[in-house]
Design a protein around this motif. Structure first.
Motif, PDB file in Angstrom:
ATOM      1  N   UNK A 243       0.811  -1.219   0.000  1.00  0.00           N
ATOM      2  CA  UNK A 243       0.000   0.000   0.000  1.00  0.00           C
ATOM      3  C   UNK A 243       0.846   1.271   0.000  1.00  0.00           C
ATOM      4  N   UNK A 244       2.136   1.140  -0.310  1.00  0.00           N
ATOM      5  CA  UNK A 244       2.964   2.344  -0.425  1.00  0.00           C
ATOM      6  C   UNK A 244       2.412   3.215  -1.549  1.00  0.00           C
ATOM      7  N   UNK A 245       2.174   4.467  -1.259  1.00  0.00           N
ATOM      8  CA  UNK A 245       1.495   5.330  -2.228  1.00  0.00           C
ATOM      9  C   UNK A 245       2.439   6.360  -2.826  1.00  0.00           C
ATOM     10  N   UNK A 246       2.064   6.833  -4.029  1.00  0.00           N
ATOM     11  CA  UNK A 246       2.865   7.826  -4.752  1.00  0.00           C
ATOM     12  C   UNK A 246       2.446   9.228  -4.327  1.00  0.00           C
ATOM     13  N   UNK A 247       2.636   9.558  -3.069  1.00  0.00           N
ATOM     14  CA  UNK A 247       2.199  10.866  -2.597  1.00  0.00           C
ATOM     15  C   UNK A 247       3.011  11.254  -1.364  1.00  0.00           C
ATOM     16  N   UNK A 248       2.441  12.077  -0.509  1.00  0.00           N
ATOM     17  CA  UNK A 248       3.165  12.595   0.645  1.00  0.00           C
ATOM     18  C   UNK A 248       3.011  11.714   1.886  1.00  0.00           C
ATOM     19  N   UNK A 249       2.673  10.434   1.708  1.00  0.00           N
ATOM     20  CA  UNK A 249       2.539   9.557   2.862  1.00  0.00           C
ATOM     21  C   UNK A 249       3.840   9.462   3.643  1.00  0.00           C
ATOM     22  N   UNK A 250       4.970   9.569   2.955  1.00  0.00           N
ATOM     23  CA  UNK A 250       6.272   9.578   3.624  1.00  0.00           C
ATOM     24  C   UNK A 250       6.330  10.727   4.620  1.00  0.00           C
ATOM     25  N   UNK A 251       5.814  11.891   4.226  1.00  0.00           N
ATOM     26  CA  UNK A 251       5.790  13.061   5.108  1.00  0.00           C
ATOM     27  C   UNK A 251       4.874  12.810   6.300  1.00  0.00           C
ATOM     28  N   UNK A 252       3.673  12.281   6.036  1.00  0.00           N
ATOM     29  CA  UNK A 252       2.732  12.013   7.130  1.00  0.00           C
ATOM     30  C   UNK A 252       3.321  11.030   8.142  1.00  0.00           C
ATOM     31  N   UNK A 253       3.940   9.971   7.623  1.00  0.00           N
ATOM     32  CA  UNK A 253       4.491   8.953   8.521  1.00  0.00           C
ATOM     33  C   UNK A 253       5.616   9.526   9.378  1.00  0.00           C
ATOM     34  N   UNK A 254       6.504  10.320   8.763  1.00  0.00           N
ATOM     35  CA  UNK A 254       7.607  10.909   9.531  1.00  0.00           C
ATOM     36  C   UNK A 254       7.066  11.877  10.580  1.00  0.00           C
ATOM     37  N   UNK A 255       6.095  12.680  10.184  1.00  0.00           N
ATOM     38  CA  UNK A 255       5.544  13.666  11.101  1.00  0.00           C
ATOM     39  C   UNK A 255       4.829  12.993  12.270  1.00  0.00           C
ATOM     40  N   UNK A 256       4.075  11.926  11.973  1.00  0.00           N
ATOM     41  CA  UNK A 256       3.365  11.210  13.030  1.00  0.00           C
ATOM     42  C   UNK A 256       4.333  10.617  14.052  1.00  0.00           C
TER      43      UNK A 256
END
Length: 289
Positions: A243-256
């Motif tokens: 479910x790795x997505x082509x968007x800013x999920x990397x940012x959300x995960x790091x911020x969380x």
């Protein structure tokens, strides 16, 4: 922008809107490199993001058989008597001013995100009953329309029922927007699938063209910021990255993991910025190559 007689009218989290007395009934929408998460605009931005979002929107507008808000060729910019600076033009669209509907037309093809959280509690999403036994990321029996009310800037959008959209825009327009959203989602999903990409969900915005009366697709469309895309091969293989997505999920995960959502968010590390930019670029390459 002043030299071109464009005056700043409004800024959202990502886009800036400009108006000009020399371009009546038109607006200039300029995508920035800003990135937001958890209702905060973060620092630094994602280099090149504005140009990538604009490029992808224009590609999709060209692919979809539906009225859109572009004022003409080349994202409407061919209509301008005075060309924009190159660094602005790559992020800009000249669009027709529409009477916007106060809803976000969300379509979900897969059970994920807030839909998954709601399903776990109610076996439904936005009041739409779903079968038992679905897991996070599962494909839904058929795409579902789950609209939201567009909240003022700084506030959370509110998921609403279809009946509530009827109250907001009237039955005929509510039904037309739902049908159009599902049709566009189906067409876009097929195009993405041909390129090895899954369109899991997205949101559309529509307005009425005051000149023609047509319901018209507006804003960005099917970008990494408004949609969730997955790699079809990884999804089929299963595993932790399906479910790795082509968007800013990397940012959300790091911020969380690094912020308690109190006060000002911390600045994004360079490696998070670059990884996120790479995902935006990869989606463009996968879809448009």
């Amino acid at each position: 922008m002043e030299a071109l007689r464009w005056r700043h009218e409004y800024s959202g989290k990502v886009r800036d809107l400009y108006l000009s007395d020399a371009e009546p009934a038109r607006a200039l929408v300029v995508a920035s490199d800003r990135v937001s998460a958890f209702d905060h605009v973060l620092e630094p931005g994602i280099p090149g993001k504005g140009a990538l979002l604009t490029t992808l929107s224009l590609w999709w507008f060209d692919k979809l058989d539906v009225p859109n808000h572009l004022a003409g060729a080349r994202g409407g910019l061919a209509e301008l008597s005075t060309p924009l600076p190159a660094d602005v033009a790559e992020r800009a669209m000249l669009v027709k001013l529409l009477d916007m509907f106060p809803i976000e037309a969300v379509v979900r093809g897969y059970l994920v995100g807030s839909g998954w959280a709601e399903y776990q509690a109610t076996r439904s999403v936005c009041g739409i009953p779903l079968p038992d036994g679905l897991a996070n990321g599962d494909r839904l029996p058929e795409p579902i329309y789950t609209p939201a009310y567009k909240a003022p800037l700084g506030e959370h959008d509110e998921n609403i029922s279809f009946e509530r959209t009827v109250e907001l825009v009237g039955e005929a327009d509510a039904e037309a927007i739902r049908a159009l959203s599902l049709r566009v989602f189906s067409a876009a999903s097929a195009i993405a699938q041909e390129r090895g990409v899954i369109l899991a969900d997205t949101k559309f915005e529509f307005g009425r063209d005051p000149e023609t009366g047509e319901i018209t697709l507006a804003d960005e469309v099917l970008t990494s910021d408004s949609s969730r895309y997955w790699d079809a091969e990884l999804y089929a293989a299963g595993g932790p990255h399906r479910l790795d997505s082509f968007d800013k999920q990397i940012v959300r995960d790091w911020l969380a993991a690094n912020w308690d959502k109190q006060g000002t968010p911390p600045p994004l590390p360079p490696e998070i910025v670059e990884r996120t930019a790479a995902r935006y670029r990869e989606l463009i390459q996968r879809l448009t190559a």
